[in-house]
Structures are given as structure tokens and as C-alpha cells.
Design a protein around this motif. Structure first.
Motif, mmCIF file in Angstrom:
data_model
loop_
_atom_site.group_PDB
_atom_site.id
_atom_site.type_symbol
_atom_site.label_atom_id
_atom_site.label_comp_id
_atom_site.label_asym_id
_atom_site.label_seq_id
_atom_site.Cartn_x
_atom_site.Cartn_y
_atom_site.Cartn_z
ATOM 1 N N THR A 115 10.660 8.387 -3.260
ATOM 2 C CA THR A 115 10.553 9.737 -3.800
ATOM 3 C C THR A 115 11.023 9.726 -5.245
ATOM 4 O O THR A 115 12.139 9.272 -5.533
ATOM 5 N N VAL A 116 10.159 10.200 -6.139
ATOM 6 C CA VAL A 116 10.484 10.225 -7.561
ATOM 7 C C VAL A 116 10.590 11.684 -7.994
ATOM 8 O O VAL A 116 9.619 12.435 -7.884
ATOM 9 N N SER A 117 11.752 12.072 -8.468
ATOM 10 C CA SER A 117 11.972 13.456 -8.876
ATOM 11 C C SER A 117 11.851 13.605 -10.386
ATOM 12 O O SER A 117 12.009 12.642 -11.144
ATOM 13 N N TYR A 124 0.860 -1.175 0.000
ATOM 14 C CA TYR A 124 0.000 0.000 0.000
ATOM 15 C C TYR A 124 0.899 1.229 0.000
ATOM 16 O O TYR A 124 2.087 1.133 0.312
ATOM 17 N N ARG A 125 0.343 2.376 -0.318
ATOM 18 C CA ARG A 125 1.128 3.603 -0.258
ATOM 19 C C ARG A 125 0.259 4.752 0.233
ATOM 20 O O ARG A 125 -0.965 4.735 0.073
ATOM 21 N N GLN A 126 0.933 5.716 0.811
ATOM 22 C CA GLN A 126 0.236 6.890 1.307
ATOM 23 C C GLN A 126 1.088 8.119 1.037
ATOM 24 O O GLN A 126 2.217 8.233 1.534
ATOM 25 N N ALA A 127 0.536 9.022 0.240
ATOM 26 C CA ALA A 127 1.188 10.294 -0.040
ATOM 27 C C ALA A 127 0.641 11.342 0.930
ATOM 28 O O ALA A 127 -0.466 11.189 1.456
ATOM 29 N N PRO A 128 1.389 12.404 1.181
ATOM 30 C CA PRO A 128 0.922 13.443 2.112
ATOM 31 C C PRO A 128 -0.441 13.986 1.706
ATOM 32 O O PRO A 128 -0.674 14.325 0.547
ATOM 33 N N GLY A 129 -1.354 14.010 2.674
ATOM 34 C CA GLY A 129 -2.685 14.533 2.423
ATOM 35 C C GLY A 129 -3.641 13.550 1.786
ATOM 36 O O GLY A 129 -4.805 13.884 1.564
ATOM 37 N N LYS A 182 7.003 7.506 -11.766
ATOM 38 C CA LYS A 182 6.518 8.857 -12.019
ATOM 39 C C LYS A 182 6.525 9.654 -10.713
ATOM 40 O O LYS A 182 6.440 9.066 -9.635
ATOM 41 N N PRO A 183 6.592 10.969 -10.802
ATOM 42 C CA PRO A 183 6.550 11.766 -9.566
ATOM 43 C C PRO A 183 5.321 11.471 -8.716
ATOM 44 O O PRO A 183 5.401 11.511 -7.479
ATOM 45 N N GLU A 184 4.207 11.121 -9.345
ATOM 46 C CA GLU A 184 3.000 10.826 -8.577
ATOM 47 C C GLU A 184 3.070 9.493 -7.839
ATOM 48 O O GLU A 184 2.171 9.171 -7.066
ATOM 49 N N ASP A 185 4.131 8.726 -8.053
ATOM 50 C CA ASP A 185 4.346 7.510 -7.270
ATOM 51 C C ASP A 185 5.019 7.815 -5.928
ATOM 52 O O ASP A 185 5.170 6.915 -5.093
ATOM 53 N N THR A 186 5.410 9.046 -5.721
ATOM 54 C CA THR A 186 6.047 9.434 -4.465
ATOM 55 C C THR A 186 5.095 9.215 -3.298
ATOM 56 O O THR A 186 3.961 9.698 -3.298
ATOM 57 N N ALA A 187 5.552 8.461 -2.306
ATOM 58 C CA ALA A 187 4.719 8.120 -1.154
ATOM 59 C C ALA A 187 5.539 7.283 -0.182
ATOM 60 O O ALA A 187 6.650 6.843 -0.505
#
Length: 115
Positions: free
Chosen positions: A112-114, A37-42, A86-91
């Protein structure tokens, strides 16, 4: 009790790859599924991928064709191969094990994906 320890997170450029590992220990007999599972800020924690003892897998639509979940031969390890990041995979990515209706979580590993 089941203990889960994740590893393999880090910083990667967009388009790159990472491989996450999760090792289960303790009372692992009876675990019938494991997942990531993953959780990004917010955001809420969301399913990325899961695999059953029988080998059935399912993935979030956002990662299909890019991520692959697998289990080690010893059955107490689960991997997540992440490609074309992708940057949206950052979590923060969490490992979860399901056993007899109970859910066990790892402490999480940051990805973190930059650009």
C-alpha cells in the motif's frame, strides 16, 4: 509441487521503497522462470516483472526504471526491489514460478502506497 512464500509487503509513503522476497520450496528443480504479478481491487492480475534461469528479465512499462527483479544465489529465491513507489502501485503482489509448463503461485503480499 512447488510452494512459494512472499514477504516484505507493507505500507509506505509515495516516493519510498520496499523490497519483496519470494522463497520457493518443495520440488524446485526444473523451475525455469520466476516472476512477480500484482492485482489491485477491480483490476485483473498483471505482470510486474519476471526473470528466467538465464537471467533475462522483462518488466511492465509502468515499473521500468523503478523496480528491479533479481534472484538469490541459491536460485530458489526471487526479489523485487521497488523504488519511487506511487499510489498506483498499491496492490496485492504475487510471486509465480514456472516449471515444465505449470504455474505455481504464492499467497500474495499487500503493498500500500500512501500520498
Amino acid at each position: 509441487q512447488v510452494q512459494l512464500v512472499e514477504s516484505g509487503g507493507g505500507l509506505v509513503q509515495a516516493g519510498g521503497s520496499l523490497r519483496l522476497s519470494c522463497a520457493a520450496s518443495g520440488s524446485i528443480a526444473g523451475i525455469n522462470a520466476m516472476g512477480w504479478y500484482r492485482q489491485a481491487p477491480g483490476n485483473q492480475r498483471e505482470l510486474v516483472a519476471r526473470i528466467t534461469n538465464g537471467g533475462s528479465t522483462n518488466y511492465a512499462d509502468s515499473v521500468k526504471g523503478r523496480f528491479i527483479i533479481s534472484r538469490g544465489s541459491a536460485r530458489n529465491t526471487v526479489y523485487l526491489q521497488m523504488n519511487s513507489l506511487k499510489p498506483e502501485d498499491t496492490a496485492v503482489y504475487y510471486c509465480k514460478a514456472k516449471k515444465l509448463g505449470l504455474h505455481y503461485w504464492g499467497q500474495g503480499t499487500q503493498v500500500t502506497v500512501s500520498l
